[in-house]
Design an enzyme around this catalytic site. Sequence first.
Site, mmCIF file in Angstrom:
data_model
loop_
_atom_site.group_PDB
_atom_site.id
_atom_site.type_symbol
_atom_site.label_atom_id
_atom_site.label_comp_id
_atom_site.label_asym_id
_atom_site.label_seq_id
_atom_site.Cartn_x
_atom_site.Cartn_y
_atom_site.Cartn_z
ATOM 1 N N TYR A 155 -20.746 -128.876 -39.837
ATOM 2 C CA TYR A 155 -20.781 -128.331 -41.199
ATOM 3 C C TYR A 155 -21.980 -127.395 -41.364
ATOM 4 O O TYR A 155 -21.846 -126.268 -41.862
ATOM 5 C CB TYR A 155 -20.858 -129.495 -42.186
ATOM 6 N N ALA A 156 -23.150 -127.843 -40.914
ATOM 7 C CA ALA A 156 -24.354 -127.029 -41.041
ATOM 8 C C ALA A 156 -24.230 -125.737 -40.230
ATOM 9 O O ALA A 156 -24.642 -124.664 -40.686
ATOM 10 C CB ALA A 156 -25.577 -127.824 -40.584
#
Length: 251
Positions: A155-156
């Site tokens: 996600y990051a």
Amino acid sequence: MTIPEGELSGKSALITGGASGIGAAIAADLTARGATVLIADIDGKSAREVAQPLPGAQVIEVDLADPESVTECIDSVRTLCGGVDILINNAGLSVVQRLLNSDPASWDRMWRINLRAPMQLTQALLPVMIERGWGRMLYVATDAARVGAGGESVYAACKAGLFGLSKSVAREVAKHGITSNVLCPGLIDTPMLRNNAEANPDLLGSLLRGIPARRVGTAEEVAAYVGFLAGPDAGYVTGQTVSVSGGVTML
């Protein structure tokens, strides 16, 4: 915060992930400022509920993980208003798993929603802004992309891609009166946070201990900053990445 009513009168805005949480708060804030909002979300029912009290609001059902659905969304925008003055790439998908335990199949869906769809929407909707000589590109990322977060590697990584996209777009279109900025919310009370907290009972407590403000933020606090960046007073602010995180990130 007092919202400057009417400052975006005559402007239109597309908000992805606008059916709940931060997106819904942004839709309400921009409407209060005078903009006409298009709420794009895979959850059409919830999007219509958000749109119902907002004068002039329209709903576009879209699956951001499907490039063909994104193309249909773009076609709908052009049909409804020719193009938008403000693009809020807010939608996001996070699957909390350490990288070593993650499923590569989930990587693809996350990058499509979190990075590919914003790229596709930006490319398609910029020309009208250039023609009009005014525009606002806003990308909602995450503080996890700035400082890292255990369990959110993919996600990051996807959201971090928005930094490069936004800054590059800012350099390419500033001369046309268009700004491009990234907003990084920290820990915000949203359905995604609640779902992740339910799946990981110890997560919220450990995260709160790292926040100097010692509280979770609200969607309205994020929306207020988005509203400022979308408004006329932020015309000289571009290529920036700003955190709304209670002090977690101080850059």
